[in-house]
Write a protein that holds these residues in place. Structure first.
Motif, PDB file in Angstrom:
ATOM      1  N   TYR A  10     -28.010  25.109  33.273  1.00 28.32           N
ATOM      2  CA  TYR A  10     -27.112  23.996  33.594  1.00 28.32           C
ATOM      3  C   TYR A  10     -25.703  24.509  33.860  1.00 28.32           C
ATOM      4  O   TYR A  10     -25.056  24.121  34.831  1.00 28.32           O
ATOM      5  N   ILE A  11     -25.228  25.384  32.977  1.00 30.46           N
ATOM      6  CA  ILE A  11     -23.882  25.928  33.138  1.00 30.46           C
ATOM      7  C   ILE A  11     -23.781  26.702  34.443  1.00 30.46           C
ATOM      8  O   ILE A  11     -22.800  26.589  35.180  1.00 30.46           O
ATOM      9  N   SER A  12     -24.816  27.482  34.753  1.00 31.38           N
ATOM     10  CA  SER A  12     -24.814  28.262  35.989  1.00 31.38           C
ATOM     11  C   SER A  12     -24.737  27.366  37.213  1.00 31.38           C
ATOM     12  O   SER A  12     -23.988  27.633  38.155  1.00 31.38           O
ATOM     13  N   ARG A  13     -25.505  26.287  37.194  1.00 29.55           N
ATOM     14  CA  ARG A  13     -25.507  25.385  38.357  1.00 29.55           C
ATOM     15  C   ARG A  13     -24.156  24.708  38.551  1.00 29.55           C
ATOM     16  O   ARG A  13     -23.668  24.606  39.679  1.00 29.55           O
ATOM     17  N   ILE A  14     -23.565  24.232  37.460  1.00 31.38           N
ATOM     18  CA  ILE A  14     -22.265  23.581  37.584  1.00 31.38           C
ATOM     19  C   ILE A  14     -21.187  24.594  37.943  1.00 31.38           C
ATOM     20  O   ILE A  14     -20.265  24.297  38.714  1.00 31.38           O
ATOM     21  N   ASN A  15     -21.305  25.814  37.429  1.00 28.33           N
ATOM     22  CA  ASN A  15     -20.344  26.846  37.827  1.00 28.33           C
ATOM     23  C   ASN A  15     -20.444  27.177  39.309  1.00 28.33           C
ATOM     24  O   ASN A  15     -19.434  27.480  39.953  1.00 28.33           O
ATOM     25  N   ARG A  16     -21.648  27.114  39.868  1.00 31.84           N
ATOM     26  CA  ARG A  16     -21.789  27.301  41.330  1.00 31.84           C
ATOM     27  C   ARG A  16     -21.008  26.236  42.080  1.00 31.84           C
ATOM     28  O   ARG A  16     -20.378  26.519  43.107  1.00 31.84           O
ATOM     29  N   VAL A  17     -21.060  25.002  41.559  1.00 31.09           N
ATOM     30  CA  VAL A  17     -20.310  23.914  42.186  1.00 31.09           C
ATOM     31  C   VAL A  17     -18.809  24.178  42.085  1.00 31.09           C
ATOM     32  O   VAL A  17     -18.064  23.989  43.052  1.00 31.09           O
ATOM     33  N   ILE A  18     -18.372  24.617  40.911  1.00 28.94           N
ATOM     34  CA  ILE A  18     -16.954  24.915  40.720  1.00 28.94           C
ATOM     35  C   ILE A  18     -16.511  26.005  41.683  1.00 28.94           C
ATOM     36  O   ILE A  18     -15.441  25.914  42.303  1.00 28.94           O
ATOM     37  N   ASP A  19     -17.336  27.048  41.818  1.00 25.22           N
ATOM     38  CA  ASP A  19     -17.006  28.125  42.762  1.00 25.22           C
ATOM     39  C   ASP A  19     -16.904  27.587  44.181  1.00 25.22           C
ATOM     40  O   ASP A  19     -15.997  27.948  44.939  1.00 25.22           O
TER      41      ASP A  19
END
Length: 324
Positions: A10-19
């Motif tokens: 979950y954190i990885s997916r949302i971090n992709r969005v942030i990036d």
């Protein structure tokens, strides 16, 4: 292939969005595009983002844009305020001026002149890169186990002011329901729910619906209140009926399809519903190995609060899920 803990996924997916947001702040950022980047459905992505980041998607994007502009205003004196506004994704200088003044209590030109003080710009720069891993904190979700009676995947959850809660992933059967529909704001409006329920019961009672075997009462939610305008939110208050049962007037009829859901039982005061929903999205989902499916959620009502010694609502919150 390395297996990731669901939390990390979950954190990885949302971090992709942030990036992605960070790299494309000057562009028009569509919700559908960002949901695709996260590989979550549009229906649920916004709620997941908010519960993990503690601010809505629009608030996050606007905050990053205004912080980037504040940094450029001070460090790049050669660029005009309009150029900076456009570079940071604002439609023009007038809209930028309004948002900037609201955020910093001064005009962009005053900021550029250094009236904010030296420490503020450092804080602005450091806040630009705020990752979920620094923001997300799991609360009270224990290890998964198999319920020996139902053979369902089950999690024990601790929630403030609640005894231990069980969340189970199970196949929920199809239901034929009669419903009263409301289009408009319903958030926190207990009087509205009572009115809709009264209208439905006035129809169902004389027709013997409430005496049907395994009768259930529920509310179906079609929209994420974080995305849909209040006046366009759609809610159905429903009662189960036999498949061949006839309805009339403003009472509608539909089938809720069979599917896999996480089902969590709560005892709530009316004002605690939002906290219960947020707990499932913020604390249970990232730990579970599941993600929301792109279907409506519903609440199953299991008691008459007037008969409860503390006036509480016993409710199953049901969110459709698919494997992560």
């Amino acid at each position: 292939m390395k297996n990731h803990h669901p939390n990390e996924e979950y954190i990885s997916r949302i971090n992709r969005v942030i990036d992605y947001i960070q790299k494309n702040l000057s562009e028009h950022l569509e919700l559908d595009t960002l949901a695709d980047v996260a590989n979550f459905s549009r229906y649920h992505f916004h709620r997941i983002f908010r519960t993990l980041m503690t601010e809505t998607l629009n608030q996050y994007i606007q905050r990053l844009r205004i912080e980037k502009a504040a940094f450029q205003l001070y460090h790049n004196k050669k660029k005009t305020i309009t150029e900076i506004a456009l570079d940071c994704g604002f439609s023009g200088s007038s809209s930028f001026a309004r948002v900037f003044k609201k955020a910093y209590k001064m005009s962009a030109s005053e900021w550029r002149s250094g009236k904010f003080g030296k420490s503020k710009i450092g804080q602005t720069k450091s806040n630009n890169r705020k990752q979920v891993s620094n923001n997300y904190k799991a609360l009270g979700v224990s290890e998964m186990y198999i319920d020996p009676v139902s053979n369902n995947l089950t999690w024990r959850i601790e929630m403030n002011n609640q005894d231990q809660i069980n969340a189970k992933v199970k196949l929920m059967p199809a239901m034929t329901v009669a419903y009263v529909r409301h289009v408009g704001n319903y958030k926190g409006n207990q009087e509205l729910f009572s009115k809709l329920m009264g209208k439905l019961m006035k129809w169902a009672g004389p027709r013997g619906v409430l005496q049907e075997k395994n009768m259930q009462i529920l509310s179906v939610y079609y929209d994420d209140p974080e995305i849909t305008d209040d006046d366009k939110l759609k809610l159905d208050v429903c009662v189960t009926i036999p498949k061949n049962f006839e309805v009339d007037g403003e009472i509608g009829k539909m089938t809720i399809l069979e599917g896999k859901y996480v089902v969590a039982r709560f005892e709530l005061n009316p004002e605690e519903y939002g906290d219960a929903w947020d707990m499932l999205y913020k604390d249970w989902l990232p730990e579970s190995g599941f993600q929301p499916d792109d279907k409506p959620c519903y609440e199953l009502y299991l008691n008459d609060p007037k008969q409860h010694p503390e006036g509480k609502h016993i409710v199953d919150i049901c969110i459709p899920v698919i494997p992560l």
